[in-house]
Design an enzyme around this catalytic site. Structure first.
Site: not given
Lengths: 238, 371
Positions: B81, B103, B357
């Site tokens: 991210k 969010e 990830s």
């Protein structure tokens, strides 16, 4: 429209539900010139807490698209004013974009509003366009060209719901919209709840839209709604 | 007209946001054309984020394959991210926006956003469903330490879907001074494209690293798909290589691509979990990061075109893969990529890259609670 030539148009928003025909009738008796009927969507981005909760409740009551269209037809039988469904793209995507517009008109709607379908997209779908304080003059002109009857002026940068004050920048925005929209009628909504606000905003526009507060009052029943709408009507006509 | 992926994408948002999306589109184009933007991002990636991340051979986890893991779990803050959050923070500064709203589902994007806001001195508000705050408590605490305000979202499913709606409502209200730092390749144009480009570093590095390690391209790349940002970043490196099989893995209870229909959610037309009226359905997954009824429009396009295929993994299969990777490789993965790991054995491909990830620290309570 009201009888007097100078009269301001009063638009009342109601969420579709089992009681809507009686409520719409009460709103018109109170002096509403046009009734918007919310077709509930699960994820209404343009709406604040009141209408979002009303949508959740309506969906729990089974107010799917077909039930809302039947409700619209039932309202049509009870009142003579213009009726406009207001909803979101996802319902039209599922129902068929053009088919939705046709079904709404067949059930008695004069037009539709799609809160998340800005001017310039799917121009072939006839609908009432919205403009916001952030809209450029160019976008206001585009919306005015494409709109179906009148232009919905979103008075605040934000979602639906009551505000304590009318935005200080509204006068400048309304003037800008008037210049770009030329002779297309402009009705202002979002954030208007009191008779005082209604009068203030109506001085700048051709009419006003009251949504969240009307939805709250409608929960108290037709008599309360009739009285509330009459107070708005009185403020506009005074 | 706004950019689309075939019939998917677009800008299904209230008018209020259109000028801001136009502004963002222009600023993004200008940034891409600006050497100094690329330079700043590359510098931050190397000196702050920890790029390039390694490509690790995982022999014991899948003895019958030649499996590599792209180690986004080793990136600063513990997940891919940060690639997107750093890029958008630099973009927000170019736009002159001092306030950031985001969010988060699993909390990884919220932590990445809180991190870049701390790094650049930006005000940060993160919306998070109260159910996710319960599931991902350590990340809530991290965001608080980093100086972000975490606002619980108490209605609806109390997960990522409602958190995203509330973040967009905040943006509508504060659009003049706020940048919406969306966390996945979803939302109105140009967001899916921006997030894809910022995550494409995963695929670029993987391509170079696998060529160096194996002197050939992989037979398959595989990644988990919630909104789909780590997957699209990985896939971006291989879309033009027709011989590389591309596989996305959804949570079986949140299979927007596998069992969804065309619909409109959070500003874009894509494949969504919805009923026949277009009402968005609830997703269900043990993994908060995959617990979302929508998906990036480019994934819907790749599915329809046949270039990528999308499969599902159940909660139990993901938990099993989580435990197996931990015990065989000494790597605790997040529950999200555990969904991709669970599908490795059954691929026909031999040389495979999984996008790992994120790391699993945030999921310990959830996993141990089911032991």
């Amino acid at each position: 429209m009201s009888s007097a030539a100078s009269a301001k148009t009063l638009v009342i928003y109601l969420m579709s539900g089992p009681e809507t025909p009686a409520l719409a009738e009460a709103a018109v008796e109170g002096g509403a010139d046009l009734v918007e009927l919310g077709f509930p969507f699960s994820d209404p981005l343009a709406d604040g807490p009141v209408i979002r909760r009303a949508a959740e409740k309506a969906l729990a009551q089974g107010m799917g698209t077909q039930a809302c269209l039947e409700g619209l037809a039932a309202v049509r039988e009870r009142v003579g004013v213009a009726l406009v469904p207001m909803t979101y793209s996802s319902l039209l995507e599922a129902y068929g974009w053009e088919r939705f517009g046709e079904a709404a008109r067949a059930a008695g709607a004069s037009s539709i509003i799609v809160a998340d379908l800005p001017a310039g997209d799917r121009s072939e779908l006839r609908r009432i366009q919205l403009v916001a304080p952030t809209s450029t003059d160019e976008r206001i002109r585009l919306a005015a060209e494409q709109t179906d009857g009148w232009l919905y002026l979103v008075t605040v940068t934000g979602t639906t719901g009551s505000r304590s004050e009318v935005s200080l920048t509204l006068a400048a925005f309304a003037e800008r919209a008037r210049a770009a929209a030329r002779d297309v009628p402009i009705y202002a909504g979002f954030g208007i709840s009191t008779p005082e606000q209604a009068r203030t905003v109506a001085e700048l526009t051709d009419g006003i839209v009251v949504g969240s507060r009307a939805v709250e009052v409608a929960e108290e029943g037709p008599a309360a709604l009739r009285k509330y709408v009459a107070s708005l009507r009185h403020a506009l006509d005074a | 007209m706004t950019s689309t992926y075939g019939a998917y994408g677009g800008r299904y948002v209230p008018e209020t946001l259109i000028p801001a999306l136009d502004e963002l589109t222009e600023a993004w184009a200008a940034a891409l054309a600006d050497e100094s933007f690329r330079g700043e991002l590359d510098h931050l990636a190397r000196t702050y984020a920890g790029r390039p991340t390694p490509l690790t051979r995982a022999q014991r986890f899948a003895p019958s394959k030649r499996l590599y893991l792209k180690r986004e779990d080793l990136l600063h803050t513990g997940a891919h991210k940060l690639n997107n959050a750093l890029g958008q923070a630099v973009l927000a500064r170019r736009l002159g926006k001092q306030r950031i709203v985001a969010e988060t589902g699993a909390g990884q994007h919220g932590v990445a956003t809180a991190t870049v806001c701390a790094r650049f001195g930006l005000d940060c508000v993160v919306y998070m469903g109260s159910e996710d705050m319960r599931r991902q408590a350590p990340n809530v605490e991290r965001m608080g330490l980093l100086g972000a305000e975490v606002r619980p979202v108490e209605f609806g499913t109390k997960t990522l879907k409602e958190a995203t709606s509330e973040a967009i409502r905040d943006w509508i209200t504060n659009v003049e001074d706020t940048h919406y730092l969306i966390g996945s390749c979803v939302g109105p144009a140009p967001y899916p494209e921006i997030v894809r480009e910022l995550q494409a570093v995963i695929g670029r590095e993987t391509r170079e690293q696998i060529l160096e390690a194996e002197s050939r391209l992989p037979d398959a790349v595989i990644a988990c798909v919630g909104g789909g940002s780590n997957a699209i970043g990985m896939f971006a490196g291989f879309l033009d290589d027709q011989d590389v099989e591309i596989v996305g893995v959804e949570a079986a209870g949140a299979a927007s691509l596998g069992s969804g229909r065309a619909g409109v959610l959070h500003g874009a037309r894509s494949s969504v979990l919805a009923d026949e009226d277009g009402q968005i359905a609830d997703a269900h997954s043990i993994s908060a990061g995959l617990d979302y009824p929508g998906v990036g429009p480019e994934h819907a396009f790749l599915r329809d075109s046949g270039r990528a295929r999308y499969v599902g993994t159940t909660d139990e299969e993901a938990l099993d893969a989580f435990r197996r990777l931990t015990r065989t490789e000494g790597i605790i993965p997040a529950l999200e990529p555990s969904h991709a790991l669970a599908r490795v054995e059954e691929l026909d491909a031999e040389l495979i890259v999984v996008c790992l990830s994120g790391r699993g620290d945030k999921d310990l309570a959830e996993v141990l609670g089911r032991a």
